[in-house]
Design a protein around this motif. Sequence first.
Motif, PDB file in Angstrom:
ATOM      1  N   ARG A   1      12.856  10.485  -6.005  1.00 17.18           N
ATOM      2  CA  ARG A   1      13.006   9.144  -6.569  1.00 17.18           C
ATOM      3  C   ARG A   1      13.599   8.165  -5.559  1.00 17.18           C
ATOM      4  NH1 ARG A   1      10.741   6.085 -10.403  1.00 17.18           N
ATOM      5  NH2 ARG A   1      12.169   4.342 -10.956  1.00 17.18           N
ATOM      6  N   SER A   2      14.503   8.658  -4.723  1.00 15.89           N
ATOM      7  CA  SER A   2      15.130   7.784  -3.723  1.00 15.89           C
ATOM      8  C   SER A   2      14.119   7.296  -2.700  1.00 15.89           C
ATOM      9  CB  SER A   2      16.268   8.517  -3.021  1.00 15.89           C
ATOM     10  OG  SER A   2      15.786   9.678  -2.339  1.00 15.89           O
ATOM     11  N   THR A   3      13.147   8.153  -2.350  1.00 17.03           N
ATOM     12  CA  THR A   3      12.109   7.732  -1.408  1.00 17.03           C
ATOM     13  C   THR A   3      11.257   6.625  -2.008  1.00 17.03           C
ATOM     14  OG1 THR A   3      12.029   9.969  -0.477  1.00 17.03           O
ATOM     15  CG2 THR A   3      10.156   8.521  -0.033  1.00 17.03           C
ATOM     16  N   LEU A   4      10.959   6.730  -3.294  1.00 14.28           N
ATOM     17  CA  LEU A   4      10.186   5.690  -3.955  1.00 14.28           C
ATOM     18  C   LEU A   4      10.973   4.388  -4.004  1.00 14.28           C
ATOM     19  CD1 LEU A   4       7.727   4.757  -5.557  1.00 14.28           C
ATOM     20  CD2 LEU A   4       8.820   5.651  -7.632  1.00 14.28           C
ATOM     21  N   ASP A   5      12.293   4.507  -4.279  1.00 19.29           N
ATOM     22  CA  ASP A   5      13.125   3.297  -4.311  1.00 19.29           C
ATOM     23  C   ASP A   5      13.146   2.603  -2.954  1.00 19.29           C
ATOM     24  OD1 ASP A   5      13.652   3.755  -6.935  1.00 19.29           O
ATOM     25  OD2 ASP A   5      15.610   4.689  -6.588  1.00 19.29           O
ATOM     26  N   ALA A   6      13.160   3.364  -1.881  1.00 21.24           N
ATOM     27  CA  ALA A   6      13.156   2.787  -0.537  1.00 21.24           C
ATOM     28  C   ALA A   6      11.863   2.033  -0.272  1.00 21.24           C
ATOM     29  CB  ALA A   6      13.359   3.874   0.502  1.00 21.24           C
ATOM     30  N   GLN A   7      10.742   2.583  -0.724  1.00 19.56           N
ATOM     31  CA  GLN A   7       9.464   1.899  -0.540  1.00 19.56           C
ATOM     32  C   GLN A   7       9.381   0.622  -1.379  1.00 19.56           C
ATOM     33  OE1 GLN A   7       7.124   2.505   1.705  1.00 19.56           O
ATOM     34  NE2 GLN A   7       8.460   4.103   2.496  1.00 19.56           N
ATOM     35  N   ASN A   8       9.939   0.677  -2.574  1.00 13.38           N
ATOM     36  CA  ASN A   8       9.970  -0.533  -3.402  1.00 13.38           C
ATOM     37  C   ASN A   8      10.804  -1.634  -2.736  1.00 13.38           C
ATOM     38  OD1 ASN A   8       8.385   0.687  -5.357  1.00 13.38           O
ATOM     39  ND2 ASN A   8      10.144   1.380  -6.574  1.00 13.38           N
TER      40      ASN A   8
ATOM     41  N   ALA B   1       0.844  -1.212   0.000  1.00 17.14           N
ATOM     42  CA  ALA B   1       0.000   0.000   0.000  1.00 17.14           C
ATOM     43  C   ALA B   1       0.867   1.244   0.000  1.00 17.14           C
ATOM     44  CB  ALA B   1      -0.939  -0.030   1.212  1.00 17.14           C
ATOM     45  N   ASP B   2       1.924   1.239   0.833  1.00 24.94           N
ATOM     46  CA  ASP B   2       2.828   2.390   0.849  1.00 24.94           C
ATOM     47  C   ASP B   2       3.522   2.540  -0.503  1.00 24.94           C
ATOM     48  OD1 ASP B   2       2.152   2.866   3.455  1.00 24.94           O
ATOM     49  OD2 ASP B   2       3.948   1.921   4.317  1.00 24.94           O
ATOM     50  N   GLN B   3       3.859   1.403  -1.092  1.00 25.37           N
ATOM     51  CA  GLN B   3       4.535   1.460  -2.396  1.00 25.37           C
ATOM     52  C   GLN B   3       3.637   2.123  -3.442  1.00 25.37           C
ATOM     53  OE1 GLN B   3       5.157  -2.350  -4.244  1.00 25.37           O
ATOM     54  NE2 GLN B   3       6.983  -1.665  -5.363  1.00 25.37           N
ATOM     55  N   ALA B   4       2.329   1.787  -3.406  1.00 25.50           N
ATOM     56  CA  ALA B   4       1.398   2.369  -4.380  1.00 25.50           C
ATOM     57  C   ALA B   4       1.235   3.867  -4.150  1.00 25.50           C
ATOM     58  CB  ALA B   4       0.046   1.650  -4.283  1.00 25.50           C
ATOM     59  N   ARG B   5       1.127   4.295  -2.910  1.00 26.19           N
ATOM     60  CA  ARG B   5       0.967   5.723  -2.624  1.00 26.19           C
ATOM     61  C   ARG B   5       2.195   6.515  -3.050  1.00 26.19           C
ATOM     62  NH1 ARG B   5      -1.321   3.760   2.178  1.00 26.19           N
ATOM     63  NH2 ARG B   5       0.611   4.180   3.317  1.00 26.19           N
ATOM     64  N   PHE B   6       3.369   5.981  -2.700  1.00 22.63           N
ATOM     65  CA  PHE B   6       4.584   6.729  -3.046  1.00 22.63           C
ATOM     66  C   PHE B   6       4.805   6.754  -4.562  1.00 22.63           C
ATOM     67  CE2 PHE B   6       5.443   6.591   1.409  1.00 22.63           C
ATOM     68  CZ  PHE B   6       6.334   7.606   1.661  1.00 22.63           C
ATOM     69  N   ALA B   7       4.326   5.702  -5.230  1.00 18.28           N
ATOM     70  CA  ALA B   7       4.464   5.723  -6.690  1.00 18.28           C
ATOM     71  C   ALA B   7       3.601   6.834  -7.284  1.00 18.28           C
ATOM     72  CB  ALA B   7       4.055   4.356  -7.258  1.00 18.28           C
ATOM     73  N   LYS B   8       2.389   7.039  -6.740  1.00 20.19           N
ATOM     74  CA  LYS B   8       1.528   8.114  -7.223  1.00 20.19           C
ATOM     75  C   LYS B   8       2.112   9.479  -6.922  1.00 20.19           C
ATOM     76  CE  LYS B   8      -3.243   9.751  -6.980  1.00 20.19           C
ATOM     77  NZ  LYS B   8      -4.589   9.530  -6.380  1.00 20.19           N
ATOM     78  N   LEU B   9       2.663   9.633  -5.706  1.00 17.53           N
ATOM     79  CA  LEU B   9       3.268  10.904  -5.340  1.00 17.53           C
ATOM     80  C   LEU B   9       4.501  11.183  -6.187  1.00 17.53           C
ATOM     81  CD1 LEU B   9       2.952  10.710  -1.446  1.00 17.53           C
ATOM     82  CD2 LEU B   9       1.606  12.133  -3.012  1.00 17.53           C
TER      83      LEU B   9
END
Length: 376
Positions: free
Chosen positions: A139-146, A123-131
């Motif tokens: 981009r680094s924050t999204l990579d961390a969630q992935n 769920a966090d991964q999906a939200r951060f991908a939208k943001l």
Amino acid sequence: MRSSSAAAFRLWAWTLVAASTLVLSACGRDDAVEEAPRPVLVIHPTASDHTASAFAGDVRAREESPLSFRVGGKLVQRNVDVGDHVRAGQVLATLDPGDLQAQARAAQAQLAAAEAELGRARADQARFAKLAGEQLVSRSTLDAQNAAATAAQGQVNAARADVEVARNQAAYSQLRATRDGVIAARQAEAGQVVAAGQSVFTLAADGVREVAFAVPETMAGKVKAGQAVQVEAWSRPGQRWNGRIREISPAADPASRTFAARVTVDAPAGAIDLGQSARVYLPTQTSEGLSVPIAALQRENGKASVFVVDTKTSTVKLRPVQIGAFGEDRVPVQGGVQADDWVVAAGGHLLRDGQKVQPVDRDNRPVVTPTATSAR
């Protein structure tokens, strides 16, 4: 007068005692000299056309498997006994499953927690991908969630594997037969705590039956794999089946100094049973010599000899002989006796060299020797 009469009486008494003593001693000497001849059973050595070495063995299954639990625990139930016939997959014994079932429940709970963590991470991964698409996070924050979602998936996979292992462990609390067969031995009893891999039963699989026997060191070089033999069950004397030596151990047993061997028997189904005693007959080479009963042999200091009757004096002489491989009830004699010799067939351990004997045949008839006939 009275004193002279008493003296004469005493002299007469002493003379009578001395004479009696001489008579008794003479009788004793006559008894010692005139010893009665001992009756003995005698036979002529016979032609040794063919001999066979015999070995004692017992009937075994070709495949004998020790059965054991793959986990340790307390044995709470035993369902079979020695001699029972079982089918593949049949439950033979059961361990106390309490601890194993608890471990399975704990593994299932860890899987549930890992799956919940995986759901949150995705769920966090999906939200951060939208943001990140709206360029509201880096981009680094999204990579961390992935990476967190991937790690959560790994935790779920590991938890599922733990659940599978725990379930298998719980299933291992039941000992099942690996194939159809007969329980040949039992090594544990209900109430006993057994370790993983400790033998509980020995399963003799259905199928080919073999005879296991031991070969002495003196015969080891004469027994080869593939050699033809004959097998006779003790319960069926006189009935023999063809067989073939399947294997022989290359090393001797350290205690008995014998070589373990196995024979495959061409016997009808049901003719021989597990654990039954049997004889294995190993044919030897054809011999042109003579043979005598095994009971006729006398062994002393590792040397063989037989008692032979001297027809001239009716006495026995202990004569050394050279022998070959033992047969079922006879042994070939390669030297030391002739075909016309009278050999004592049994009871030689009761005789001594030079003893007077009365030879008789198997019908208890006195043996008439050529010397005795000419004397008449």
